[in-house]
Write a protein that holds these residues in place. Structure first.
Motif, mmCIF file in Angstrom:
data_model
loop_
_atom_site.group_PDB
_atom_site.id
_atom_site.type_symbol
_atom_site.label_atom_id
_atom_site.label_comp_id
_atom_site.label_asym_id
_atom_site.label_seq_id
_atom_site.Cartn_x
_atom_site.Cartn_y
_atom_site.Cartn_z
ATOM 1 N N LYS A 1 0.640 -1.198 0.082
ATOM 2 C CA LYS A 1 0.196 0.024 -0.822
ATOM 3 C C LYS A 1 0.307 1.221 0.060
ATOM 4 O O LYS A 1 0.142 2.121 0.337
ATOM 5 N N ARG A 2 1.978 1.091 -0.340
ATOM 6 C CA ARG A 2 3.227 2.409 -0.485
ATOM 7 C C ARG A 2 2.450 2.933 -1.358
ATOM 8 O O ARG A 2 1.903 2.966 -2.198
ATOM 9 N N VAL A 3 2.979 4.515 -1.042
ATOM 10 C CA VAL A 3 2.843 5.404 -2.322
ATOM 11 C C VAL A 3 3.929 6.449 -2.657
ATOM 12 O O VAL A 3 5.368 6.449 -2.346
ATOM 13 N N ARG A 4 4.213 6.955 -3.911
ATOM 14 C CA ARG A 4 5.134 7.055 -4.599
ATOM 15 C C ARG A 4 5.026 8.461 -4.282
ATOM 16 O O ARG A 4 3.980 9.623 -4.296
ATOM 17 N N VAL A 5 5.894 8.884 -3.570
ATOM 18 C CA VAL A 5 6.564 10.065 -2.680
ATOM 19 C C VAL A 5 6.927 11.779 -3.832
ATOM 20 O O VAL A 5 7.300 11.055 -5.528
ATOM 21 N N THR A 6 5.467 12.614 -4.013
ATOM 22 C CA THR A 6 5.098 13.931 -4.721
ATOM 23 C C THR A 6 6.049 14.444 -4.645
ATOM 24 O O THR A 6 6.647 14.452 -3.622
ATOM 25 N N GLN A 7 6.379 16.368 -5.100
ATOM 26 C CA GLN A 7 6.783 17.018 -5.274
ATOM 27 C C GLN A 7 5.718 17.943 -3.802
ATOM 28 O O GLN A 7 6.245 18.036 -2.957
ATOM 29 N N ASP A 8 4.197 16.986 -4.121
ATOM 30 C CA ASP A 8 3.792 17.564 -3.372
ATOM 31 C C ASP A 8 4.343 17.172 -1.400
ATOM 32 O O ASP A 8 4.403 18.029 -0.314
ATOM 33 N N HIS A 9 4.445 15.814 -1.193
ATOM 34 C CA HIS A 9 5.521 15.261 0.096
ATOM 35 C C HIS A 9 6.404 16.105 0.531
ATOM 36 O O HIS A 9 6.364 16.332 1.546
#
Length: 327
Positions: free
Chosen positions: A150-158
């Protein structure tokens, strides 16, 4: 499920899942990046000075050899500096403010890089374990695989959120941090609640105690004479909604209450955990708002970049989460 890479780095604020990750077949290097920003000064100063101040606090507060702390912290920060050498990075964090403030620092670190590797975030705020979920260290290999799915890709929002939170945390005033918590942190949903819990360590408008101090005195008031180890267990299981303290960190909190006269050691044990403590008359008056703890607190303390010093104007938390500077 592709879990194998020759160039993967797992970053976690502790060593609690390292072995289980290996047993789960999650290959790659492991970085324990632990600096308990939830305690002690976290000020916006030059990096070299920051490391010196943090290492001095950790050594003094937790009774660890200063040279050992300095060497360990230097290795950790240097390893983080080279994290972008990896093709992929997985960040493993949970919902309490020990983890979330470190996560903010890690994300802020990546904000200064011109190019990023692939970064995934595993951020867990609950899991069906008994008696209740308190951290990733409770999970076995198959559980860690399940949350990894259930991991999420880190984006510029993070990245932007990490930079914003870290900047606010290191400020000498808590206003910006409170604003972030109130607005919410959709990029990392548990972070807002973690920040709010962090701000609960500011002195209460009622009696000057931070929340951990308040809960500790409540335990003493309820239990009478009790060992420090049993207090720690009670805090983790019954009183603290977001358990974040390790035992050495909790002894630091208790020792301040003892030195300030709000609690006392009835019988000294061979270890701190075996010390038997009780509430003093002063502690009872403080707990019932008959006295102000800041009149007795033995030395200044920090909540992030905010210094709490009895002889100076200081920030207090009022009902409904309002924060005001008190002269």
């Amino acid at each position: 499920m592709a879990t194998r890479s020759k160039s993967t780095l797992h970053i976690r604020c502790g060593q609690d899942i390292e072995q289980a990750l290996q047993e789960a077949g999650m290959e790659g290097d492991f970085l324990d990046f632990s600096d308990p920003y939830c305690q002690g000064p976290v000020r916006g100063i030059a990096h070299a000075d920051f490391l010196v101040e943090r290492s001095a606090f950790i050594a003094s507060a937790y009774g660890i050899d200063p040279a050992e702390v300095t060497a360990r912290q230097s290795r950790r920060y240097e390893a983080l500096r080279h994290a972008h050498d990896y093709d992929t990075i997985t960040l493993w964090f949970e919902h309490d403010h020990f983890d979330q403030l470190i996560l903010a620092h890690v994300l802020n670190h990546f904000a200064d890089l011109s190019s990023l590797p692939e970064i995934d975030l595993v951020c867990v705020d609950d899991y069906p374990v008994l008696p209740r979920f308190t951290g990733l260290g409770q999970l076995g290999p198959s559980d860690l695989k399940a949350v990894w799915e259930k991991r999420v890709r880190v984006t510029q929002d993070h990245i932007r959120l990490g930079k914003e939170v870290w900047c606010a945390l290191t400020m000498a005033t808590p206003n910006m941090l409170a604003t972030i918590a109130h607005a919410g942190t959709p990029a990392v949903p548990p972070m807002a609640g973690a920040i709010d819990r962090h701000l609960d360590e500011l002195p209460s408008s009622r009696h000057g105690l931070g929340l951990t101090e308040t809960l500790s005195l409540r335990i003493l008031a309820e239990k009478g004479v009790i060992s420090a180890g049993a207090m720690f267990s009670q805090l983790m299981l019954r009183y603290e909604t977001r358990p974040y303290l390790g035992d050495l960190m909790y002894w630091h909190e208790l020792d301040r209450l003892v030195r300030g006269g709000a609690a006392e050691v009835v019988t000294a044990g061979k270890t701190y955990a075996q010390n038997m403590l009780r509430l003093t008359e002063l502690g009872e008056r403080i707990l019932t708002a008959g006295e102000d703890w800041l009149d007795y607190m033995p030395e200044p303390r920090f909540v992030g970049g905010v210094e709490i010093a009895p002889s100076k104007p200081h920030w207090r938390r009022f009902p409904k989460g309002n924060i005001k500077l008190v002269e």
